[in-house]
Scaffold this motif. Sequence first.
Motif, PDB file in Angstrom:
ATOM      1  N   TYR A   1      20.323  45.737  30.245  1.00  0.00           N
ATOM      2  CA  TYR A   1      21.464  45.306  31.074  1.00  0.00           C
ATOM      3  C   TYR A   1      22.747  45.590  30.295  1.00  0.00           C
ATOM      4  CZ  TYR A   1      24.467  41.894  33.620  1.00  0.00           C
ATOM      5  OH  TYR A   1      25.458  41.261  34.342  1.00  0.00           O
ATOM      6  N   ALA A   2      23.685  46.254  30.933  1.00  0.00           N
ATOM      7  CA  ALA A   2      24.994  46.517  30.327  1.00  0.00           C
ATOM      8  C   ALA A   2      26.016  46.588  31.458  1.00  0.00           C
ATOM      9  CB  ALA A   2      24.980  47.820  29.533  1.00  0.00           C
ATOM     10  N   LYS A   3      26.951  45.649  31.474  1.00  0.00           N
ATOM     11  CA  LYS A   3      27.827  45.541  32.638  1.00  0.00           C
ATOM     12  C   LYS A   3      29.190  44.980  32.252  1.00  0.00           C
ATOM     13  CE  LYS A   3      27.124  44.410  37.513  1.00  0.00           C
ATOM     14  NZ  LYS A   3      26.228  43.719  38.459  1.00  0.00           N
ATOM     15  N   GLY A   4      30.210  45.483  32.920  1.00  0.00           N
ATOM     16  CA  GLY A   4      31.557  44.977  32.738  1.00  0.00           C
ATOM     17  C   GLY A   4      31.970  44.096  33.899  1.00  0.00           C
ATOM     18  N   PHE A   5      32.876  43.169  33.628  1.00  0.00           N
ATOM     19  CA  PHE A   5      33.382  42.239  34.644  1.00  0.00           C
ATOM     20  C   PHE A   5      34.899  42.177  34.544  1.00  0.00           C
ATOM     21  CE2 PHE A   5      29.104  41.062  33.622  1.00  0.00           C
ATOM     22  CZ  PHE A   5      28.532  40.709  34.836  1.00  0.00           C
ATOM     23  N   GLY A   6      35.558  42.093  35.669  1.00  0.00           N
ATOM     24  CA  GLY A   6      37.014  41.989  35.653  1.00  0.00           C
ATOM     25  C   GLY A   6      37.671  43.298  35.261  1.00  0.00           C
ATOM     26  N   TYR A   7      38.866  43.174  34.671  1.00  0.00           N
ATOM     27  CA  TYR A   7      39.699  44.347  34.428  1.00  0.00           C
ATOM     28  C   TYR A   7      39.837  44.696  32.953  1.00  0.00           C
ATOM     29  CZ  TYR A   7      41.198  43.709  39.279  1.00  0.00           C
ATOM     30  OH  TYR A   7      41.224  43.576  40.634  1.00  0.00           O
ATOM     31  N   ALA A   8      39.712  45.996  32.671  1.00  0.00           N
ATOM     32  CA  ALA A   8      40.056  46.509  31.341  1.00  0.00           C
ATOM     33  C   ALA A   8      41.575  46.576  31.206  1.00  0.00           C
ATOM     34  CB  ALA A   8      39.451  47.896  31.141  1.00  0.00           C
ATOM     35  N   ASP A   9      42.238  46.839  32.318  1.00  0.00           N
ATOM     36  CA  ASP A   9      43.701  46.894  32.378  1.00  0.00           C
ATOM     37  C   ASP A   9      44.098  46.290  33.724  1.00  0.00           C
ATOM     38  OD1 ASP A   9      46.392  47.603  32.792  1.00  0.00           O
ATOM     39  OD2 ASP A   9      46.178  49.488  31.694  1.00  0.00           O
ATOM     40  N   LYS A  10      44.581  45.053  33.676  1.00  0.00           N
ATOM     41  CA  LYS A  10      44.890  44.338  34.914  1.00  0.00           C
ATOM     42  C   LYS A  10      45.985  45.029  35.702  1.00  0.00           C
ATOM     43  CE  LYS A  10      46.864  40.339  34.479  1.00  0.00           C
ATOM     44  NZ  LYS A  10      47.062  38.888  34.202  1.00  0.00           N
TER      45      LYS A  10
ATOM     46  N   GLN B   1      44.631  47.940  37.376  1.00  0.00           N
ATOM     47  CA  GLN B   1      43.489  47.589  38.217  1.00  0.00           C
ATOM     48  C   GLN B   1      42.254  48.436  37.873  1.00  0.00           C
ATOM     49  OE1 GLN B   1      43.703  45.096  41.321  1.00  0.00           O
ATOM     50  NE2 GLN B   1      44.833  44.500  39.484  1.00  0.00           N
ATOM     51  N   SER B   2      42.053  48.728  36.589  1.00  0.00           N
ATOM     52  CA  SER B   2      40.881  49.482  36.156  1.00  0.00           C
ATOM     53  C   SER B   2      39.791  48.517  35.711  1.00  0.00           C
ATOM     54  CB  SER B   2      41.230  50.443  35.021  1.00  0.00           C
ATOM     55  OG  SER B   2      41.740  49.746  33.893  1.00  0.00           O
ATOM     56  N   ASN B   3      38.599  48.712  36.209  1.00  0.00           N
ATOM     57  CA  ASN B   3      37.497  47.803  35.952  1.00  0.00           C
ATOM     58  C   ASN B   3      36.871  48.031  34.578  1.00  0.00           C
ATOM     59  OD1 ASN B   3      37.676  46.615  38.551  1.00  0.00           O
ATOM     60  ND2 ASN B   3      36.489  48.310  39.412  1.00  0.00           N
ATOM     61  N   VAL B   4      36.306  46.969  34.011  1.00  0.00           N
ATOM     62  CA  VAL B   4      35.595  47.079  32.741  1.00  0.00           C
ATOM     63  C   VAL B   4      34.255  47.775  32.967  1.00  0.00           C
ATOM     64  CG1 VAL B   4      34.514  45.838  30.826  1.00  0.00           C
ATOM     65  CG2 VAL B   4      36.656  44.994  31.800  1.00  0.00           C
ATOM     66  N   GLU B   5      33.956  48.733  32.113  1.00  0.00           N
ATOM     67  CA  GLU B   5      32.659  49.399  32.075  1.00  0.00           C
ATOM     68  C   GLU B   5      32.049  49.185  30.689  1.00  0.00           C
ATOM     69  OE1 GLU B   5      30.865  51.111  34.251  1.00  0.00           O
ATOM     70  OE2 GLU B   5      32.227  51.343  35.950  1.00  0.00           O
ATOM     71  N   PRO B   6      30.737  49.374  30.534  1.00  0.00           N
ATOM     72  CA  PRO B   6      30.102  49.132  29.235  1.00  0.00           C
ATOM     73  C   PRO B   6      30.656  49.970  28.093  1.00  0.00           C
ATOM     74  CG  PRO B   6      28.437  49.211  30.950  1.00  0.00           C
ATOM     75  CD  PRO B   6      29.729  49.623  31.592  1.00  0.00           C
ATOM     76  N   HIS B   7      31.267  51.124  28.409  1.00  0.00           N
ATOM     77  CA  HIS B   7      31.779  51.966  27.323  1.00  0.00           C
ATOM     78  C   HIS B   7      33.139  51.508  26.803  1.00  0.00           C
ATOM     79  CE1 HIS B   7      33.770  54.012  30.817  1.00  0.00           C
ATOM     80  NE2 HIS B   7      34.778  54.051  29.959  1.00  0.00           N
ATOM     81  N   HIS B   8      33.782  50.555  27.449  1.00  0.00           N
ATOM     82  CA  HIS B   8      35.099  50.127  26.999  1.00  0.00           C
ATOM     83  C   HIS B   8      35.022  49.468  25.625  1.00  0.00           C
ATOM     84  CE1 HIS B   8      36.787  50.563  31.190  1.00  0.00           C
ATOM     85  NE2 HIS B   8      37.760  51.035  30.436  1.00  0.00           N
TER      86      HIS B   8
ATOM     87  N   GLU C   1      39.975  51.897  25.111  1.00  0.00           N
ATOM     88  CA  GLU C   1      40.173  50.527  24.632  1.00  0.00           C
ATOM     89  C   GLU C   1      40.841  49.697  25.721  1.00  0.00           C
ATOM     90  OE1 GLU C   1      42.098  48.011  20.874  1.00  0.00           O
ATOM     91  OE2 GLU C   1      42.519  50.159  21.087  1.00  0.00           O
ATOM     92  N   VAL C   2      40.389  48.488  25.893  1.00  0.00           N
ATOM     93  CA  VAL C   2      40.958  47.586  26.894  1.00  0.00           C
ATOM     94  C   VAL C   2      42.354  47.127  26.466  1.00  0.00           C
ATOM     95  CG1 VAL C   2      38.679  46.766  27.605  1.00  0.00           C
ATOM     96  CG2 VAL C   2      39.941  45.548  25.804  1.00  0.00           C
ATOM     97  N   LYS C   3      43.070  46.535  27.414  1.00  0.00           N
ATOM     98  CA  LYS C   3      44.312  45.816  27.086  1.00  0.00           C
ATOM     99  C   LYS C   3      43.956  44.354  26.830  1.00  0.00           C
ATOM    100  CE  LYS C   3      48.149  46.415  29.334  1.00  0.00           C
ATOM    101  NZ  LYS C   3      49.156  46.588  30.411  1.00  0.00           N
ATOM    102  N   TYR C   4      44.759  43.714  25.970  1.00  0.00           N
ATOM    103  CA  TYR C   4      44.483  42.324  25.589  1.00  0.00           C
ATOM    104  C   TYR C   4      45.525  41.387  26.196  1.00  0.00           C
ATOM    105  CZ  TYR C   4      41.644  44.933  22.359  1.00  0.00           C
ATOM    106  OH  TYR C   4      40.734  45.815  21.821  1.00  0.00           O
ATOM    107  N   TYR C   5      45.058  40.184  26.528  1.00  0.00           N
ATOM    108  CA  TYR C   5      45.905  39.216  27.217  1.00  0.00           C
ATOM    109  C   TYR C   5      45.791  37.854  26.532  1.00  0.00           C
ATOM    110  CZ  TYR C   5      45.795  42.864  30.757  1.00  0.00           C
ATOM    111  OH  TYR C   5      45.889  44.074  31.405  1.00  0.00           O
TER     112      TYR C   5
END
Length: 442
Positions: A88-97, A100-107, A272-276
């Motif tokens: 199982y490998a899954k993203g939830f929510g946003y990598a960049d709110k 509006q880009s969704n989180v994927e396992p490679h982020h 790389e995701v954005k941080y909040y």
Amino acid sequence: MRLLLKTCIAVVVGATIWGSTAFFYPMTDSFGSDFTPPKNKPSSFRVSNFFSQDEEFDYLDKQINRFIRREHIVGASVAVAKDGQLVYAKGFGYADKEAQSNVEPHHLFRVASVSKLITAVGVMKLHEQGRIQLDDKVFGPEGILNDSLYLNYRDKRVEQITVRHLLDHSGGWTTRWGDQMFMPTIISRSLKKPLPVNESDIIQFVLKKRLHFTPGQSSYYSNLGYMVLGQVIAKVSGLEYEQYIKTNVLYPLGIYDMQIGGSHMNERVESEVKYYEPENTYYVDDYSGTGEQVLRTYGGNDMHTLGAAGGWISSTTDLMKLMLAIDGFETFPNLLSDESIETMTTPLRAGYSPLGWRRIKSNSWVRTGTLAGTSALMVRKHDGISYVVLTNTGNWKGPALATDITNVLERGLRKVKNWPEQNLFELDNTWASTRRRPQVIY
């Protein structure tokens, strides 16, 4: 059949995006220091959310979605393994709110103090190579860091500090007057040097102070100790700390995306995701001395000096590879010997920390990490189930958030009755689940 179909789809997509050329790299225990990893990345591109839509995980999905809404977490990534296989490998929510880009396992996410586990593995690798002993002294004329700039110390007890003391947080430092890794302005003024300060400056600063306790006589969590270990690795190996870790720990596992992260928004790397940070957070001085007031997430902390103690970025799937390689089970090739793994997970005495890990429990090994804008959790359980969770959002709960995340994962995984037979590592460009076959990178 289901995984085979998905694999075929993944190969077609991968060939379309990256081109049709396949590159083969044999599995080895280490690569030369001049080894250059393949550039067609992210290496785990084909492990996407698409492959974890199994109905067995529906309850887990609901629990995670409910949790991130309740805790106001913008994005999270979760990986689960069973008996050495990534199921199982899954993203939830946003990598960049904002985008509006969704989180994927490679982020890629900042992993905070999970970096200490990476550093500990690097030390144990040097130990297995016969280049360092855990009882080697770190400071003083006979120490590893015996450079002239480190010989002007106030407390002669620093000569007693060993590599093991730094690994199990018994080097003699506390945060009684603040965490030495987060006080650059004070260090700059004390040394009469301009900002930013570097690792050498921090070490010189603490050596001018008395130790808080005699090395080995107590254990107190220390970011400073692991930063020093990064310098030890560099001195012994003759390589930069990050280069040694990549060459001897990560590349042999087919991990090419992990790296030391940047401190400012413009230093974000690809994927790389954005941080909040939570609402009503406060601003601090930029660590580099610009005089600008910034959020800790972007400019308040120096990710480079945190490096060995808290500066790495990674995907959940790559962290899972690392954890499975040091979990002691035979279901995934181990990077370290059984003896080294036992040394890391067996504290010398009650109340002392394990080496690199945060806690060793009766039924699990745990590593957590917390930093402004991120939370990280790695759990290796004795029943063969392991999971990794990374978030891109800070929370006022701080380290306590890891306990809540653990409860969510445990609750969700208990509902899984029929575990999928799929191994998502087989979709990874750098699959390293056996050393007897070459890696195929499309």
